[in-house]
Design a protein around this motif. Sequence first.
Motif, PDB file in Angstrom:
ATOM      1  N   PRO A   1       1.019  -1.179   0.030  1.00  0.00           N
ATOM      2  CA  PRO A   1      -0.079   0.157   0.063  1.00  0.00           C
ATOM      3  C   PRO A   1       0.956   1.274   0.076  1.00  0.00           C
ATOM      4  CG  PRO A   1      -0.680  -1.608   1.608  1.00  0.00           C
ATOM      5  CD  PRO A   1       0.675  -1.955   1.106  1.00  0.00           C
ATOM      6  N   ALA A   2       0.372   2.363  -0.625  1.00  0.00           N
ATOM      7  CA  ALA A   2       1.173   3.474  -0.486  1.00  0.00           C
ATOM      8  C   ALA A   2       0.908   4.313   0.743  1.00  0.00           C
ATOM      9  CB  ALA A   2       0.292   4.604  -1.622  1.00  0.00           C
ATOM     10  N   GLN A   3       0.244   3.744   1.664  1.00  0.00           N
ATOM     11  CA  GLN A   3       0.206   4.432   2.804  1.00  0.00           C
ATOM     12  C   GLN A   3       1.020   3.518   3.822  1.00  0.00           C
ATOM     13  OE1 GLN A   3      -2.610   2.827   1.641  1.00  0.00           O
ATOM     14  NE2 GLN A   3      -3.255   4.649   0.493  1.00  0.00           N
ATOM     15  N   LEU A   4       0.446   2.841   4.841  1.00  0.00           N
ATOM     16  CA  LEU A   4       1.259   1.959   5.894  1.00  0.00           C
ATOM     17  C   LEU A   4       1.755   0.654   5.115  1.00  0.00           C
ATOM     18  CD1 LEU A   4      -0.463   2.466   9.325  1.00  0.00           C
ATOM     19  CD2 LEU A   4       1.938   3.309   8.619  1.00  0.00           C
ATOM     20  N   PRO A   5       2.958   0.126   5.079  1.00  0.00           N
ATOM     21  CA  PRO A   5       3.178  -1.198   4.622  1.00  0.00           C
ATOM     22  C   PRO A   5       2.381  -2.306   5.172  1.00  0.00           C
ATOM     23  CG  PRO A   5       5.060  -0.017   5.092  1.00  0.00           C
ATOM     24  CD  PRO A   5       3.902   0.826   5.745  1.00  0.00           C
ATOM     25  N   ALA A   6       2.166  -3.390   4.619  1.00  0.00           N
ATOM     26  CA  ALA A   6       1.507  -4.279   5.020  1.00  0.00           C
ATOM     27  C   ALA A   6       2.260  -5.048   6.490  1.00  0.00           C
ATOM     28  CB  ALA A   6       1.189  -5.570   4.118  1.00  0.00           C
TER      29      ALA A   6
ATOM     30  N   LEU B   1      -8.616  -4.066   6.236  1.00  0.00           N
ATOM     31  CA  LEU B   1      -8.104  -2.820   5.429  1.00  0.00           C
ATOM     32  C   LEU B   1      -6.844  -3.662   4.679  1.00  0.00           C
ATOM     33  CD1 LEU B   1      -7.879   0.326   7.780  1.00  0.00           C
ATOM     34  CD2 LEU B   1      -9.857  -0.445   6.332  1.00  0.00           C
ATOM     35  N   GLN B   2      -6.442  -3.040   3.688  1.00  0.00           N
ATOM     36  CA  GLN B   2      -5.495  -3.744   2.866  1.00  0.00           C
ATOM     37  C   GLN B   2      -4.044  -3.535   3.618  1.00  0.00           C
ATOM     38  OE1 GLN B   2      -5.729  -1.130  -0.424  1.00  0.00           O
ATOM     39  NE2 GLN B   2      -4.306   0.419   0.100  1.00  0.00           N
ATOM     40  N   GLY B   3      -3.561  -4.838   3.813  1.00  0.00           N
ATOM     41  CA  GLY B   3      -2.392  -5.098   4.628  1.00  0.00           C
ATOM     42  C   GLY B   3      -2.666  -5.388   6.058  1.00  0.00           C
TER      43      GLY B   3
ATOM     44  N   ASN C   1      -2.137  -4.945  -2.122  1.00  0.00           N
ATOM     45  CA  ASN C   1      -1.884  -5.913  -1.309  1.00  0.00           C
ATOM     46  C   ASN C   1      -3.465  -6.581  -0.919  1.00  0.00           C
ATOM     47  OD1 ASN C   1      -0.849  -6.908   1.791  1.00  0.00           O
ATOM     48  ND2 ASN C   1       0.824  -6.824   0.314  1.00  0.00           N
ATOM     49  N   TYR C   2      -3.498  -7.125   0.439  1.00  0.00           N
ATOM     50  CA  TYR C   2      -4.817  -7.864   0.717  1.00  0.00           C
ATOM     51  C   TYR C   2      -4.690  -7.723   2.422  1.00  0.00           C
ATOM     52  CZ  TYR C   2      -0.442 -10.923   1.182  1.00  0.00           C
ATOM     53  OH  TYR C   2       0.755 -11.343   1.469  1.00  0.00           O
ATOM     54  N   GLY C   3      -5.785  -8.424   2.715  1.00  0.00           N
ATOM     55  CA  GLY C   3      -5.734  -8.832   4.297  1.00  0.00           C
ATOM     56  C   GLY C   3      -6.140 -10.434   4.515  1.00  0.00           C
ATOM     57  N   THR C   4      -5.438 -10.567   5.711  1.00  0.00           N
ATOM     58  CA  THR C   4      -5.547 -12.056   6.114  1.00  0.00           C
ATOM     59  C   THR C   4      -5.992 -12.192   7.823  1.00  0.00           C
ATOM     60  OG1 THR C   4      -3.501 -12.141   7.182  1.00  0.00           O
ATOM     61  CG2 THR C   4      -3.522 -12.657   4.749  1.00  0.00           C
ATOM     62  N   GLN C   5      -6.439 -13.418   7.765  1.00  0.00           N
ATOM     63  CA  GLN C   5      -7.049 -13.696   9.118  1.00  0.00           C
ATOM     64  C   GLN C   5      -6.420 -15.237   9.526  1.00  0.00           C
ATOM     65  OE1 GLN C   5     -11.227 -12.610  10.911  1.00  0.00           O
ATOM     66  NE2 GLN C   5     -11.417 -14.529   9.907  1.00  0.00           N
TER      67      GLN C   5
ATOM     68  N   PHE D   1     -16.079  -5.903   0.009  1.00  0.00           N
ATOM     69  CA  PHE D   1     -16.483  -4.685  -1.052  1.00  0.00           C
ATOM     70  C   PHE D   1     -15.651  -4.884  -2.202  1.00  0.00           C
ATOM     71  CE2 PHE D   1     -17.113  -1.101   2.817  1.00  0.00           C
ATOM     72  CZ  PHE D   1     -17.967  -1.949   3.136  1.00  0.00           C
ATOM     73  N   ARG D   2     -16.140  -4.000  -3.076  1.00  0.00           N
ATOM     74  CA  ARG D   2     -15.463  -3.894  -4.416  1.00  0.00           C
ATOM     75  C   ARG D   2     -13.842  -4.096  -4.305  1.00  0.00           C
ATOM     76  NH1 ARG D   2     -17.815  -2.401  -9.239  1.00  0.00           N
ATOM     77  NH2 ARG D   2     -19.319  -1.361  -7.912  1.00  0.00           N
ATOM     78  N   HIS D   3     -13.343  -5.102  -5.246  1.00  0.00           N
ATOM     79  CA  HIS D   3     -11.841  -5.072  -5.168  1.00  0.00           C
ATOM     80  C   HIS D   3     -11.083  -5.477  -3.990  1.00  0.00           C
ATOM     81  CE1 HIS D   3     -11.840  -4.004  -9.498  1.00  0.00           C
ATOM     82  NE2 HIS D   3     -12.376  -2.643  -9.081  1.00  0.00           N
ATOM     83  N   SER D   4     -11.815  -6.070  -3.050  1.00  0.00           N
ATOM     84  CA  SER D   4     -11.078  -6.514  -1.713  1.00  0.00           C
ATOM     85  C   SER D   4     -10.591  -7.678  -2.158  1.00  0.00           C
ATOM     86  CB  SER D   4     -12.073  -6.463  -0.509  1.00  0.00           C
ATOM     87  OG  SER D   4     -13.176  -7.256  -0.988  1.00  0.00           O
ATOM     88  N   ARG D   5      -9.531  -8.085  -1.187  1.00  0.00           N
ATOM     89  CA  ARG D   5      -8.973  -9.326  -1.377  1.00  0.00           C
ATOM     90  C   ARG D   5      -8.525 -10.058   0.222  1.00  0.00           C
ATOM     91  NH1 ARG D   5      -4.975  -5.916  -3.987  1.00  0.00           N
ATOM     92  NH2 ARG D   5      -6.152  -5.284  -6.073  1.00  0.00           N
ATOM     93  N   PHE D   6      -9.143 -11.019   0.490  1.00  0.00           N
ATOM     94  CA  PHE D   6      -9.182 -11.512   1.876  1.00  0.00           C
ATOM     95  C   PHE D   6      -9.052 -13.087   1.779  1.00  0.00           C
ATOM     96  CE2 PHE D   6     -11.411 -12.885   5.787  1.00  0.00           C
ATOM     97  CZ  PHE D   6     -10.696 -12.161   6.658  1.00  0.00           C
TER      98      PHE D   6
END
Length: 305
Positions: A17-22, A81-83, A114-118, A140-145
């Motif tokens: 992500p352009a904000q905080l890294p994963a 959120l992403q990351g 990136n993506y989110g994991t659990q 949501f749209r374009h989410s990856r989990f």
Amino acid sequence: MISLDSVRELVPYQDQPAQLPAASNGKVGVLRLGFERRGERTILSDLYRQSPLLVQRALYWDEELPGLPCIMILTTSGGVLQGDRLYLDVDVGPGAQAHMVTQSATKIQEMDANYGTQLQNFTLADDAYLEFLPEPVIPFRHSRFVSDTRVRLPESATMLYAEVLQPGRKYYGDGEIFAYDLFSSALRAERPDGRNLFVEKFVVTPDRFPVARIGVMDRFHVFGNVVLLTDPERAARVFERTAAPIWDAQTPLATAVSRLPNDAGLVCKVLGQETEPVRAAVRAFCVAAREEVTGCTFPPAFSWR
């Protein structure tokens, strides 16, 4: 901690992500919960939490099982959120009982990198009983989990695990039905000696493999999945009550119950176009399971009207 970053379906989403890294500070949520039997009541004896995951204090509001601690999992971030990298570790001691829910639907926020994991780990001791019944997941749209759940329990223990997956923000704007990039969920169960009972995994990538087709979701939008892990005798009683498939063309709603391999228990699948009928079918199976395992039922469903 075990990482899910190397699973095959995440290979296309390794950008940062352009904000905080994963997995940076504030994006690694951790919950460790331990339940212990004390007399007629189970207590939350061990608790570690790291934002964005939090947990309420144990409440004893279930009049059917007054010694049952009811735990609500919260998040400070408004969703995944992403990351984000989320970890849940639950240990239920001998003879202990617990009921766990989430504060609201889990929202997998829109992502551009990136993506989110659990990662969830549940360990149950002899005669333990755990209900894990979170609110629905909304990608949501374009989410990856990606979610990976592992359960270790002896035959005398029981776990009731449910998940409801919505197609997205169905009534947001022009609608977001199966507009997410990736949703992956795996559930694994094993005995304390390491013997594997079963693995169930589904990977949904609507852009690559459309799901609104015959043999997948067809005209249905909402998927409910309930797993009852318990001994064969209890499972047989629940199966006798719930085995008849349900097909309601008017709602529409489809429900079916099957036996899990290795005498692990039962699985109930529910398909519907709207969330509430699916939730009602999931609850009906959970009621039958609790009644046959504990001899007590669920309290009446709370009405917000």
